[in-house]
Design an enzyme around this catalytic site. Structure first.
Site, short mmCIF file in Angstrom:
data_model
loop_
_atom_site.label_atom_id
_atom_site.label_comp_id
_atom_site.label_asym_id
_atom_site.label_seq_id
_atom_site.Cartn_x
_atom_site.Cartn_y
_atom_site.Cartn_z
N MET A 144 42.22 42.28 29.18
CA MET A 144 41.17 41.42 28.64
C MET A 144 39.81 42.02 28.97
SD MET A 144 43.88 39.93 30.27
CE MET A 144 43.42 38.99 31.72
N CYS A 154 35.81 35.46 25.94
CA CYS A 154 36.71 36.56 25.57
C CYS A 154 35.86 37.81 25.42
CB CYS A 154 37.46 36.27 24.27
SG CYS A 154 38.48 37.67 23.74
#
Length: 386
Positions: free
Chosen positions: A308, A100
């Site tokens: 993201m 992430c």
């Protein structure tokens, strides 16, 4: 009875997650396996057939259904090992296959606060060397310090985050994903065949996170879509998921499309288009003249509310290679950074790529994010869940 476990709830970029120090976890949860996954799912409140995660710290979206485990690094010249888990909302599953990028912005601050970083400066910038354990890559976080404390507030604004904060510069070194070549098929553009969409062009790239880029027009889209435009269209969501599965097989990430259901975090699927004016989810007007390209990306089966961080690396890296769909949509010129429009606004990311022995490699990608501690203390988990 319930078990209290030290935890910190943090925002990193446009995501939120629950952060743990490995040594604080119950002994049986300090290694990979069913007990660890069950424990972390219970913390977040998954699986939840209602999709709300009311009985946990998740907020019912892929951006907030996340966990992070940090430990002292066993790698030379690194400070901390960073392990990321993307927790499914309605299924009993944690996907450990990728990183992430957004929460990476919070890793440095958490590591400093937990005493995992040596020689922390009193003032200035603390350079935190992170080993991203999911994909086996090095990330450098430049964390601002003042009076021996991490600076979390400031005037850096990030579209998709309501309040300004302190800027954290993140460097992704050699960001091609650890599962293979930057372009796994050897091509900057491939074709994908789907009964739903026919034959369409795609750029399949391993950079930041494995990502499948297609042209918005091939999907009957414009690239200016907001969340409700996509997430309320069940037929479109199903088609995008099938296309993602087909691309995953083409990339060599899975052997059969049926396996995609157990690998929801990667690869990502995104669509690109040439710049156009649109209104972001905040009501802000984004002008075509302000951006190089439009990009929309899916995360865990839904359109992401912003972008993201790892997909941002993929976008910038693809934009740096002439001939990719991202580069073409951005005008086709050679570039070392790209400003793209996403549902919440805009983001600029830099990347460098070069051709070596007939293969493209990415040397570095750089972006600015911000991070903030929201709550610190203990999280209570029923003792019989792990």
């Amino acid at each position: 009875m319930q078990t209290p476990i030290p935890a910190t709830y943090m925002r990193g970029g446009t995501s939120k997650g629950v952060f743990f120090k490995l040594s604080d976890l119950p002994a049986v949860c300090q290694v990979a396996g069913t007990p660890r996954d069950n424990f972390l799912m219970r913390v977040i409140g998954s699986p939840d057939p209602y999709g709300k995660q009311i009985d946990g710290l998740g907020n019912g979206s892929s951006s907030t259904s996340k966990v992070v485990i940090l430990s002292p690094s066993d790698k030379p010249n690194h400070d901390v090992n960073y392990l990321f888990g993307q927790v499914a909302i309605d299924k009993p599953m944690i996907d450990w296959s990728g990183n992430c990028g957004n929460l990476t912005a919070a890793v440095g601050a958490f590591a400093i606060a937990q005493g995992l970083v040596a020689n922390v400066p009193t003032d200035g910038i603390c350079t935190v060397r992170i080993w991203q354990a999911n994909i086996g890559k090095t990330i450098i976080a430049h964390v601002p310090m003042a009076n021996g404390e991490v600076v979390e507030t400031g005037d850096f604004e990030l579209d998709g985050v309501t309040f300004p904060a302190a800027e954290v510069v993140i460097e992704f070194l050699d960001p091609a994903d650890g599962e293979g070549a930057m372009f796994p098929t050897g091509n900057v553009v491939d074709t994908l065949q789907s009964p739903d969409f026919g034959t369409l062009s795609a750029t399949l790239i391993n950079a930041g996170i494995p990502t499948i880029f297609v042209k918005a027009q091939d999907l009957g889209l414009t690239g200016t879509e907001l969340q409700d435009d996509v997430n309320s269209d069940g037929e479109l969501l199903a088609k995008l998921e099938r296309l993602r599965a087909i691309g995953a097989v083409k990339m060599g990430l899975i052997d059969d499309v049926s396996e995609a259901a157990t690998r929801q975090h990667t690869p990502k699927i995104a669509w690109v288009a040439a710049p156009a004016d649109y209104t972001a989810s905040s009501g802000k007007t984004v002008l075509a003249t302000d951006i190089d390209v439009l990009v929309r990306a899916m995360s865990m089966g839904k359109l992401h509310h912003a972008m993201m961080g790892t997909a941002s690396v993929a976008i910038a890296t693809a934009a740096a290679v002439e001939g990719t769909l991202v580069n073409t949509a951005a005008g086709g010129s050679k570039r070392d950074k790209v400003c793209f429009g996403h549902p919440s606004g805009t983001l600029t990311v830099g990347a460098t790529a070069e051709l070596k022995d007939g293969k493209w490699t990415a040397t570095k990608a750089v972006m600015s994010r911000s991070a903030r501690r929201i709550m610190q203390g203990v999280v209570f988990v029923p003792s019989d869940c792990f």
